[in-house]
Scaffold this motif. Sequence first.
Motif, PDB file in Angstrom:
ATOM      1  N   MET A 327     -36.211  -7.683 -23.872  1.00 52.48           N
ATOM      2  CA  MET A 327     -35.188  -7.567 -22.838  1.00 52.48           C
ATOM      3  C   MET A 327     -34.927  -6.107 -22.495  1.00 52.48           C
ATOM      4  N   LYS A 328     -34.885  -5.261 -23.493  1.00 54.97           N
ATOM      5  CA  LYS A 328     -34.646  -3.838 -23.255  1.00 54.97           C
ATOM      6  C   LYS A 328     -35.762  -3.237 -22.400  1.00 54.97           C
ATOM      7  N   SER A 329     -37.006  -3.650 -22.647  1.00 54.18           N
ATOM      8  CA  SER A 329     -38.137  -3.149 -21.862  1.00 54.18           C
ATOM      9  C   SER A 329     -38.002  -3.558 -20.400  1.00 54.18           C
ATOM     10  N   LEU A 342     -30.255   2.270  -4.738  1.00 49.74           N
ATOM     11  CA  LEU A 342     -29.781   2.374  -3.356  1.00 49.74           C
ATOM     12  C   LEU A 342     -28.654   1.382  -3.091  1.00 49.74           C
ATOM     13  N   LEU A 343     -28.573   0.333  -3.905  1.00 49.21           N
ATOM     14  CA  LEU A 343     -27.488  -0.632  -3.755  1.00 49.21           C
ATOM     15  C   LEU A 343     -26.149   0.062  -4.002  1.00 49.21           C
ATOM     16  N   PRO A 344     -25.149  -0.172  -3.168  1.00 48.27           N
ATOM     17  CA  PRO A 344     -23.845   0.494  -3.332  1.00 48.27           C
ATOM     18  C   PRO A 344     -23.021  -0.149  -4.446  1.00 48.27           C
ATOM     19  N   LEU A 345     -23.589  -0.118  -5.646  1.00 49.94           N
ATOM     20  CA  LEU A 345     -22.971  -0.718  -6.817  1.00 49.94           C
ATOM     21  C   LEU A 345     -23.123   0.218  -8.000  1.00 49.94           C
ATOM     22  N   GLU A 346     -22.259   0.049  -8.992  1.00 48.67           N
ATOM     23  CA  GLU A 346     -22.485   0.746 -10.258  1.00 48.67           C
ATOM     24  C   GLU A 346     -23.599   0.011 -10.988  1.00 48.67           C
ATOM     25  N   ILE A 347     -24.676   0.717 -11.281  1.00 53.38           N
ATOM     26  CA  ILE A 347     -25.833   0.103 -11.927  1.00 53.38           C
ATOM     27  C   ILE A 347     -26.263   0.949 -13.107  1.00 53.38           C
ATOM     28  N   ASN A 348     -26.312   0.332 -14.258  1.00 56.22           N
ATOM     29  CA  ASN A 348     -26.829   0.974 -15.460  1.00 56.22           C
ATOM     30  C   ASN A 348     -27.437  -0.111 -16.345  1.00 56.22           C
ATOM     31  N   GLU A 349     -27.993   0.277 -17.461  1.00 57.37           N
ATOM     32  CA  GLU A 349     -28.694  -0.695 -18.305  1.00 57.37           C
ATOM     33  C   GLU A 349     -27.765  -1.768 -18.850  1.00 57.37           C
ATOM     34  N   GLU A 350     -26.529  -1.381 -19.162  1.00 61.80           N
ATOM     35  CA  GLU A 350     -25.578  -2.370 -19.691  1.00 61.80           C
ATOM     36  C   GLU A 350     -25.263  -3.436 -18.646  1.00 61.80           C
ATOM     37  N   ILE A 351     -25.009  -3.007 -17.408  1.00 63.02           N
ATOM     38  CA  ILE A 351     -24.704  -3.953 -16.330  1.00 63.02           C
ATOM     39  C   ILE A 351     -25.908  -4.836 -16.025  1.00 63.02           C
ATOM     40  N   LEU A 352     -27.100  -4.245 -15.990  1.00 63.24           N
ATOM     41  CA  LEU A 352     -28.311  -5.010 -15.715  1.00 63.24           C
ATOM     42  C   LEU A 352     -28.557  -6.060 -16.796  1.00 63.24           C
ATOM     43  N   THR A 353     -28.284  -5.704 -18.038  1.00 64.71           N
ATOM     44  CA  THR A 353     -28.455  -6.648 -19.153  1.00 64.71           C
ATOM     45  C   THR A 353     -27.446  -7.778 -19.069  1.00 64.71           C
ATOM     46  N   GLN A 354     -26.187  -7.436 -18.838  1.00 61.71           N
ATOM     47  CA  GLN A 354     -25.137  -8.453 -18.726  1.00 61.71           C
ATOM     48  C   GLN A 354     -25.449  -9.438 -17.591  1.00 61.71           C
ATOM     49  N   THR A 355     -25.983  -8.900 -16.482  1.00 64.93           N
ATOM     50  CA  THR A 355     -26.310  -9.752 -15.338  1.00 64.93           C
ATOM     51  C   THR A 355     -27.393 -10.759 -15.700  1.00 64.93           C
ATOM     52  N   LEU A 356     -28.423 -10.301 -16.401  1.00 59.51           N
ATOM     53  CA  LEU A 356     -29.504 -11.206 -16.806  1.00 59.51           C
ATOM     54  C   LEU A 356     -28.959 -12.336 -17.670  1.00 59.51           C
ATOM     55  N   ILE A 357     -28.137 -11.992 -18.656  1.00 59.33           N
ATOM     56  CA  ILE A 357     -27.592 -12.999 -19.568  1.00 59.33           C
ATOM     57  C   ILE A 357     -26.667 -13.952 -18.822  1.00 59.33           C
TER      58      ILE A 357
END
Length: 365
Positions: A327-329, A342-357
């Motif tokens: 998942m980290k990869s 480019l999306l007008p959102l706060e995006i980082n690895e923590e948010i991306l991970t939470q979204t997947l789950i």
Amino acid sequence: MIKNLNVKVGPQFYRYSKDAILLVPEILKEYQVKRILVIHGTISWKKAKPFLDQALNQEWEIIYEQYNGECSYNEGNRIAKIIAENEIDFTIGVGGGKLADLVLYASHLANIPFGIIPTLASNCAPFTSLSVMYKDNGLSEGRLEFVNRQAAFLITDPALIMDAPVRYFIAGIADTLAKWYESDLILEQEKFQQEPFLQMKRFAARMCKETILNESKKAIEDMKAGVISEEFLHVSEIIIAIAGLVGGFGEQYSNTAAHAMHDAISATLKEVHPYLHGEKVAYGIFYQLALEGKWSTIEELIPLYKELNLPKSLTEIGVYPMSEHTMKSIIQFINDNPEVHLLPLEINEEILTQTLIQLEQYISR
């Protein structure tokens, strides 16, 4: 005004109609072609060769070469070497998306013009000026090769597209639907409202969505029945060409989280290789909508996904749950993609991970 906007509208000549392939000689004469390399696949080539044989005569010296099934750096260099050794001055690609990408890349390396005759309506690769690169074993390289040239022609016949597997057509529908959802949040921003090409892009993306939602069911039924209906023509042309215009009117504002997720799982998980490009992008659309918090839109699309048998989650694809390392990869791969940001959102690895789950939990409930 955006100073770094790349606009690459499309092939210099486009025709999608009955007997359109008979126009190929006109284009070849325009380029004063003498030696042609025809690059093709396997199954689709058996169906396409009679169309090409009818169009080409003894006026040109023609060499035929079957590609290895992947648009890889090794294969691109191999084809470019064949071009150089045989003093080829024009290439013609006959096949699907990976072949179109390969012909673009190899012709770029060899610095010669090329034309594309698609045999599938599975994506907009024949229309675009980029190549999605894969390894020889089919895993994604996670890289796109952008070039500043496009096809001299994109010509095909609806009868040829009709004779392809329906699964590829459905994958093309999903890939085309992504054009709207990937660009919607970006292009609705006020700073882009007065950008002519980006507004053209937005209009084309909306046309993709509306045509898919309104006509794809009928188009699929007609394809299964072997009927070249208005709906089939509309949807297949939207997939092949109009979706390509979306990218052409604003290259770097086209593929965001949905395609980033496609690239990430294609590069990381060998288990997803049997899935088509558009099928993986279909899941990516849901991931992007989850990232944007648009759960109601996901609900609206679920009936279409069920009807078309498109994957709604990684669980349905068979790769979730997964190890923390895997998942980290995947998440790092997505986060490293500049277009996602480019999306007008706060995006980082923590948010991306939470979204997947969260998406996996939402779909499985």
